[in-house]
Design an enzyme around this catalytic site. Structure first.
Site, PDB file in Angstrom:
ATOM      1  N   SER A   1      78.837  84.228  71.351  1.00  0.00           N
ATOM      2  CA  SER A   1      79.882  85.176  70.950  1.00  0.00           C
ATOM      3  C   SER A   1      80.172  85.605  69.483  1.00  0.00           C
ATOM      4  O   SER A   1      81.089  86.100  69.068  1.00  0.00           O
ATOM      5  CB  SER A   1      81.433  84.718  71.546  1.00  0.00           C
ATOM      6  OG  SER A   1      81.517  83.509  71.033  1.00  0.00           O
TER       7      SER A   1
ATOM      8  N   TYR B   1      78.798  74.710  52.483  1.00  0.00           N
ATOM      9  CA  TYR B   1      78.196  75.655  53.671  1.00  0.00           C
ATOM     10  C   TYR B   1      76.616  75.758  53.362  1.00  0.00           C
ATOM     11  O   TYR B   1      75.928  75.566  54.341  1.00  0.00           O
ATOM     12  CB  TYR B   1      78.931  76.997  53.789  1.00  0.00           C
ATOM     13  CG  TYR B   1      78.031  78.053  54.485  1.00  0.00           C
ATOM     14  CD1 TYR B   1      78.105  77.654  55.959  1.00  0.00           C
ATOM     15  CD2 TYR B   1      77.397  79.191  54.009  1.00  0.00           C
ATOM     16  CE1 TYR B   1      77.342  78.654  56.704  1.00  0.00           C
ATOM     17  CE2 TYR B   1      76.399  79.810  54.671  1.00  0.00           C
ATOM     18  CZ  TYR B   1      76.535  79.496  56.171  1.00  0.00           C
ATOM     19  OH  TYR B   1      76.049  80.399  56.856  1.00  0.00           O
TER      20      TYR B   1
ATOM     21  N   LYS C   1      73.703  74.188  55.907  1.00  0.00           N
ATOM     22  CA  LYS C   1      72.418  75.067  56.443  1.00  0.00           C
ATOM     23  C   LYS C   1      71.179  74.483  55.946  1.00  0.00           C
ATOM     24  O   LYS C   1      70.164  74.569  56.552  1.00  0.00           O
ATOM     25  CB  LYS C   1      72.655  76.633  55.873  1.00  0.00           C
ATOM     26  CG  LYS C   1      73.924  77.306  56.462  1.00  0.00           C
ATOM     27  CD  LYS C   1      73.742  77.407  57.733  1.00  0.00           C
ATOM     28  CE  LYS C   1      72.746  78.077  58.741  1.00  0.00           C
ATOM     29  NZ  LYS C   1      73.017  78.143  60.039  1.00  0.00           N
TER      30      LYS C   1
ATOM     31  N   SER D   1      81.299  87.124  56.440  1.00  0.00           N
ATOM     32  CA  SER D   1      80.686  88.120  55.503  1.00  0.00           C
ATOM     33  C   SER D   1      81.169  89.465  55.413  1.00  0.00           C
ATOM     34  O   SER D   1      81.287  90.001  54.452  1.00  0.00           O
ATOM     35  CB  SER D   1      79.277  88.315  55.929  1.00  0.00           C
ATOM     36  OG  SER D   1      78.877  88.357  57.409  1.00  0.00           O
TER      37      SER D   1
END
Ligand code: NDP
Length: 351
Positions: A14, A158, A162, A202
């Site tokens: 989702s 963050y 990643k 974003s």
């Protein structure tokens, strides 16, 4: 149209990017099994279930990145697994707990489930440009050979999550020699229309831009990529037998001054608070860096590592090997804004 019997597994179905992947897979005739954290959030899942082909070929199941074994059931019988799920936020109360643990642990859990399934031929991992660089550096042109080695729990956490997650994925493949190969997509800042009602981190940039959050036009340069192109890249990475390694996935870089002009030209000036004061100069950079210490920690470190810097990167590998051509940023920006008005994230533009 491709019609397959084995479902394609999409984790975090989702999510902003994943729901476009699901839509494109369904349009191409695939059966899709999507994982979500909770099946109870029917309102968020309704747009996924309404995608053409979803009635017959989309199955949603629950799985959490933090739970060992949670992806064993979802991965069973799949040949292709597209692992997109990972927390995406610049602000986290406890970056280790909220970002790194689910990103890294989740990647390991998904890959272990794929190995146990025994049927998986390829995993496509959604990494990020954050795993390639923590901050743009001078004239250096970034390629797939670059790795971010600067982020920490205190500096762009963050980005750290990643980087560590992608490194964990490559280490898993090296150490465990699973019967599948790994292909990695490294997108820059993903923007565009959303399948669901949520506001992606974003696209928040546009909300802030229209709401007057930016005191002026700063020397920030955004490397945008359209969410529909990112989804296409995942599907091509899955379908192209010769796809190998990492792929930088980004369209053209847009300085904030040009971004404001595009937004204004598209009719979003009147009734909104687009920045006007020119701060894209040495004195402006100094002021932004100074005031960044008053911002929440994640935003503050982002500003200090990006203001005054222009990202340069080479996208020839993805263009050549996966045949991707990127939409012009102005098209994605306009589509993002129109769509955000549809969902009520920004007020309508005045005619
Ligand atoms: P979203 O926040 O929309 O999607 C993130 C997804 O991860 C959601 O589906 C979310 O589930 C899921 N998720 C988060 N934590 C957990 C957890 N503990 N267990 C299970 N699922 C979890 O963001 P995007 O679509 O933008 O991000 C998708 C991927 O793309 C991420 O890996 C992100 O790092 C990467 N990426 C994004 C970029 C961007 O600019 N948007 C740029 C580069 C990479 P839920 O819906 O339940 O919250």
């Amino acid at each position: 149209m491709t019609v397959t019997h084995a479902p394609v597994l999409v984790t975090g179905a989702s999510g902003f990017i994943a729901s476009h992947i699901v839509g494109q897979l369904l349009a191409r005739g695939y059966r899709v099994r999507g994982t979500v954290r909770s099946l109870k959030k029917e309102k968020d899942l309704a747009p996924l279930r309404a995608l053409p082909g979803a009635d017959e070929r989309l199955e949603l199941v629950e799985a959490d990145l933090l739970t060992p074994g949670a992806y064993d059931g979802p991965a069973a019988g799949c040949e292709y697994v597209l692992h997109t799920a990972s927390p995406y936020t610049l602000e986290a109360k406890d970056p280790q707990r909220d970002l790194v643990d689910p990103a890294v642990g989740g990647t390991r859990h998904v890959l272990a489930a794929c190995k146990r399934a025994g049927t998986v031929k390829r995993v496509v991992l959604t990494s990020s440009m954050a795993a390639i660089t923590d901050e743009p550096e001078g004239d250096h042109v970034l390629t797939e050979d670059d790795w971010n080695d600067k982020s920490t729990l205190d500096r762009n956490p963050y980005y750290l999550s990643k980087t560590l997650a992608e490194r964990a994925a490559w280490a898993f493949v090296d150490e465990e020699a699973p019967p599948f190969d790994l292909v990695v997509i490294n997108p820059f800042l993903v923007i565009g229309p959303s399948v669901g009602p949520g506001l992606n981190t974003s696209n928040q940039l546009f909300v802030d831009l229209l709401a007057g959050t930016y005191p002026g036009v700063m020397s920030l340069t955004f490397a945008f990529v359209d969410v529909r192109d990112v989804a296409d890249a995942h599907v091509r990475a899955m379908e192209t037998p010769s796809a190998r390694g990492r792929y930088i996935c980004a369209g053209a870089a847009v300085p904030m001054r040009e971004l404001v002009q595009i937004v204004s030209d598209a009719g979003w000036g009147p009734g909104h608070k687009l920045p006007q004061l020119g701060m894209d100069c040495a004195a402006g950079d100094f002021a932004v860096k100074l005031s960044s210490y008053l911002q929440p920690k994640g935003v503050g470190t982002y500003l200090r590592t990006h203001v005054g810097r222009v990202p340069r990167y080479d996208t020839s590998k993805i263009e050549r090997e996966l045949g991707i051509s990127f939409r012009p940023p102005a098209e994605s920006i306009r589509a993002a804004l129109d769509d955000m008005a549809r969902w009520g994230h920004v007020s309508e533009k005045q005619a």
